[in-house]
Design a protein around this motif. Structure first.
Motif, short mmCIF file in Angstrom:
data_model
loop_
_atom_site.label_atom_id
_atom_site.label_comp_id
_atom_site.label_asym_id
_atom_site.label_seq_id
_atom_site.Cartn_x
_atom_site.Cartn_y
_atom_site.Cartn_z
N PRO A 181 45.32 95.77 -37.13
CA PRO A 181 44.40 95.61 -38.27
C PRO A 181 44.20 96.90 -39.07
N PHE A 182 45.30 97.45 -39.60
CA PHE A 182 45.13 98.70 -40.36
C PHE A 182 44.63 98.41 -41.77
N SER A 183 43.68 99.24 -42.21
CA SER A 183 43.24 99.11 -43.60
C SER A 183 43.39 100.43 -44.35
N THR A 184 43.91 101.44 -43.67
CA THR A 184 44.24 102.70 -44.33
C THR A 184 45.63 103.12 -43.87
N ALA A 185 46.22 104.05 -44.62
CA ALA A 185 47.55 104.53 -44.23
C ALA A 185 47.46 105.31 -42.91
N LYS A 186 46.35 106.03 -42.73
CA LYS A 186 46.18 106.81 -41.49
C LYS A 186 46.19 105.87 -40.28
N GLN A 187 45.43 104.78 -40.39
CA GLN A 187 45.40 103.81 -39.28
C GLN A 187 46.80 103.21 -39.06
N MET A 188 47.48 102.92 -40.17
CA MET A 188 48.81 102.32 -40.06
C MET A 188 49.75 103.25 -39.28
N LEU A 189 49.69 104.53 -39.59
CA LEU A 189 50.56 105.48 -38.89
C LEU A 189 50.16 105.63 -37.42
N GLU A 190 48.86 105.64 -37.16
CA GLU A 190 48.42 105.76 -35.76
C GLU A 190 48.88 104.54 -34.96
N MET A 191 48.75 103.36 -35.57
CA MET A 191 49.16 102.14 -34.85
C MET A 191 50.68 102.11 -34.65
N ALA A 192 51.42 102.62 -35.63
CA ALA A 192 52.88 102.66 -35.49
C ALA A 192 53.26 103.60 -34.33
N ALA A 331 56.58 96.81 -48.13
CA ALA A 331 55.95 96.95 -49.46
C ALA A 331 54.58 96.26 -49.46
N ALA A 332 54.50 95.10 -48.83
CA ALA A 332 53.23 94.35 -48.80
C ALA A 332 52.18 95.10 -47.98
N ALA A 333 52.62 95.77 -46.91
CA ALA A 333 51.66 96.54 -46.10
C ALA A 333 51.02 97.62 -46.95
N VAL A 334 51.84 98.33 -47.72
CA VAL A 334 51.32 99.40 -48.58
C VAL A 334 50.46 98.81 -49.71
N GLY A 335 50.93 97.72 -50.30
CA GLY A 335 50.16 97.08 -51.38
C GLY A 335 48.78 96.63 -50.90
N GLY A 336 48.73 96.12 -49.67
CA GLY A 336 47.45 95.67 -49.11
C GLY A 336 46.47 96.82 -48.96
N ILE A 337 46.98 97.97 -48.51
CA ILE A 337 46.11 99.15 -48.34
C ILE A 337 45.58 99.61 -49.70
N ILE A 338 46.45 99.60 -50.70
CA ILE A 338 46.01 100.05 -52.04
C ILE A 338 44.96 99.08 -52.58
N LYS A 339 45.24 97.79 -52.45
CA LYS A 339 44.28 96.81 -52.99
C LYS A 339 42.93 96.91 -52.28
N HIS A 340 42.98 97.11 -50.98
CA HIS A 340 41.75 97.17 -50.19
C HIS A 340 40.91 98.40 -50.54
N ASN A 341 41.57 99.52 -50.78
CA ASN A 341 40.82 100.78 -50.95
C ASN A 341 40.67 101.22 -52.40
N ALA A 342 41.44 100.63 -53.30
CA ALA A 342 41.31 100.98 -54.72
C ALA A 342 41.48 99.71 -55.53
N SER A 343 42.57 99.57 -56.24
CA SER A 343 42.74 98.37 -57.07
C SER A 343 44.19 98.26 -57.50
N ILE A 344 44.61 97.02 -57.76
CA ILE A 344 45.93 96.81 -58.37
C ILE A 344 45.76 96.22 -59.76
N SER A 345 44.57 96.37 -60.34
CA SER A 345 44.28 95.74 -61.62
C SER A 345 44.23 96.76 -62.75
N GLY A 346 45.04 96.53 -63.79
CA GLY A 346 45.03 97.41 -64.96
C GLY A 346 43.69 97.40 -65.65
N ALA A 347 42.97 96.28 -65.57
CA ALA A 347 41.65 96.20 -66.21
C ALA A 347 40.60 97.00 -65.44
#
Ligand code: SF4
Length: 466
Positions: A181-192, A331-347
């Motif tokens: 259940p990683f929600s940051t890149a740091k967690q993702m690397l630790e779990m890997a 790619a989806a793993a990284v996209g999920g982290i970005i969406k969760h912590n910032a945004s993927i919306s131009g608006a």
């Protein structure tokens, strides 16, 4: 946090995931609510007519992005993944002629687009730049039901209460229902590190808590087929794109020239850039034409990932379907982290959130299939995102054409460069991906509204429309 690969990559139509697909889905949600018993109403009350108002960025650039058309199609029960692009004009003309919508399973509702669909540029809704209000009225014009929806990027639609709930949870709380259940890149690397698995393997394990391995593979293959078909169509079609800017499609002509060079073995020092660019432009020209595309993670940025995958396949004839699946999962793993912590919306945060995120995802995917370690993959995503920071969204005439089409080409070039740089290193680097994502979020917050998909600043006001 669990964001499925199929939430990140959704098959739909152009030109915009937030301004076309989102509003179409919102209309469908409102129709489903009308049929449900989840709202109080006076005994015997019947919905007779509908009204919709679009706010904020949807009002400013909605005409160029086809938002009104998307709402009408949605109120006719059409959905982004299944609507037939060749029938859309006919369906809209029927609603305009009859002044009513006839969604399957519902009685006909009065809906005259000219008067019942309002582009309200004066009053933004408080939750998000892409707000919509849907109302259902009885035959005497009394309001029976009203719902606010927000299109938060990538085709995602939430109600005001759902938006509130999304903003309440703690940032780095994971989702215990998945094994990683990683929600940051740091967690993702630790779990890997802890599991010895690749990012794609962890993402796969998370997905397989919801669906079988066979369903996951079939779904990923469908996503790639849709991306590939979009490139192929875009490389065949010529002419002027719709919307009034009279921008010419260029992908086919460039592709013809590249093929000629390829066949004659002519030396081209720009070979890689040219192929990447032509694939990305083919997708975004299709998107601008309202064709079938895959959000990656949005429609405006839909060309970067398919172009990078196709480029990889072009130069790696031994690549397997499993490579493509691993690319998309990473790619989806990284996209999920970005969406969760910032945004993927131009608006919300400008184009850094769209093409910047797409480039980070593509760089990660490419680094993965080139054999990169999780650290190198995180490095690749960071390099690609870092060099999109601050990029504004200022589409000319509110159309997803200028600068969007070329911007995807450049995003793909940066993604490949980022992956290549990261693979040549050992994964250690100065700026963590999480810091880069947080920088994007803060930069987006500080950015003037003029540069967040309103077409009231930047190129949109400095290019003379002919
Ligand atoms: S400028 Fe970027 S964010 Fe804005 S519409 Fe174009 S691709 Fe999307």
């Amino acid at each position: 946090m669990f964001l499925s690969v199929f939430d990140v990559f959704k098959i739909g139509i152009g030109p915009s995931s937030s301004h076309t697909m989102g509003p179409m889905s919102a209309a469908n949600r409102f129709l489903a609510l009308i049929l449900s018993n989840e709202w109080p109403r006076p005994a015997g009350a019947q919905v007779a007519s509908l009204k919709v108002s679009l706010h904020g960025s949807l009002a400013f650039t909605g005409i160029g992005h086809g938002t009104g058309r998307a709402v009408i199609l949605g109120l006719m029960g059409e959905e982004p993944a299944s609507v037939d692009p060749d029938r859309m004009d006919e369906i809209i003309a029927e609603v305009e002629r009859t002044g009513r919508v006839t969604p399957p399973g519902h009685p006909p509702y009065q809906f005259q687009p000219k008067t019942d669909l309002i582009f309200d540029k004066k009053q933004p809704l408080p939750g998000h730049a892409n707000g919509m209000s849907f109302s259902a009225l009885d035959r005497d014009g009394r309001l029976l039901l009203k719902r606010i929806y927000y299109s938060i990027g990538g085709g995602f639609v939430v109600t005001d209460t759902e938006l509130e709930a999304m903003r309440t949870p703690q940032k780095s709380s994971g989702d215990a229902r998945v094994p990683y259940p990683f929600s940051t890149a740091k967690q993702m690397l630790e779990m890997a590190r802890g599991s010895g698995l690749t990012i794609a393997q962890m993402k796969r394990a998370n997905e397989e808590t919801k669906i079988s391995a066979a369903e996951l593979n079939a779904g990923l293959d469908r996503i790639w087929d849709a991306m590939k078909s979009c490139i192929d169509r875009g490389l065949k079609v010529e002419g002027i794109m719709p919307g009034g800017l009279k921008v010419k499609r260029r992908a086919k002509a460039i592709h013809d020239k590249l093929n000629e060079e390829w066949r004659s073995n002519r030396l081209n020092p720009l070979l890689a850039n040219d192929w990447l660019s032509v694939y990305a432009m083919a997708v975004n020209e299709e998107n601008a034409g309202g064709g079938r595309v895959v959000t990656a993670p949005t429609n405006g940025a839909a060309g970067v990932i398919p172009a990078t995958v196709r480029y990889y396949l072009h130069f790696h004839e031994d690549a397997t379907p499993e490579d493509i699946r691993n690319f998309l999962l990473t790619a989806a793993a990284v996209g999920g982290i970005i969406k969760h912590n910032a945004s993927i919306s131009g608006a919300e945060v400008g184009c850094q959130g769209e093409v910047g995120s797409a480039a980070a995802m593509a760089a990660a995917g490419l680094a993965a299939v080139m054999g990169g370690s999780p650290e190198q993959i995180e490095n690749a995503a960071e390099i690609a995102l870092e060099h999109h920071l601050g990029m504004t969204c200022d589409p000319v005439a509110g159309l997803v054409q200028v600068p969007c089409i070329e911007r995807n080409a450049l995003g793909a070039v940066k993604a490949v460069t980022a992956a290549s740089l990261a693979i040549k290193g050992d994964g250690t680097h100065f700026v963590p991906l999480d810091a880069c994502i947080e920088t994007m979020r803060q930069t987006g917050n500080d950015m003037s509204e003029k540069y967040k998909e309103t077409s009231t600043g930047g190129l949109a006001v400095n290019v003379v429309e002919c």
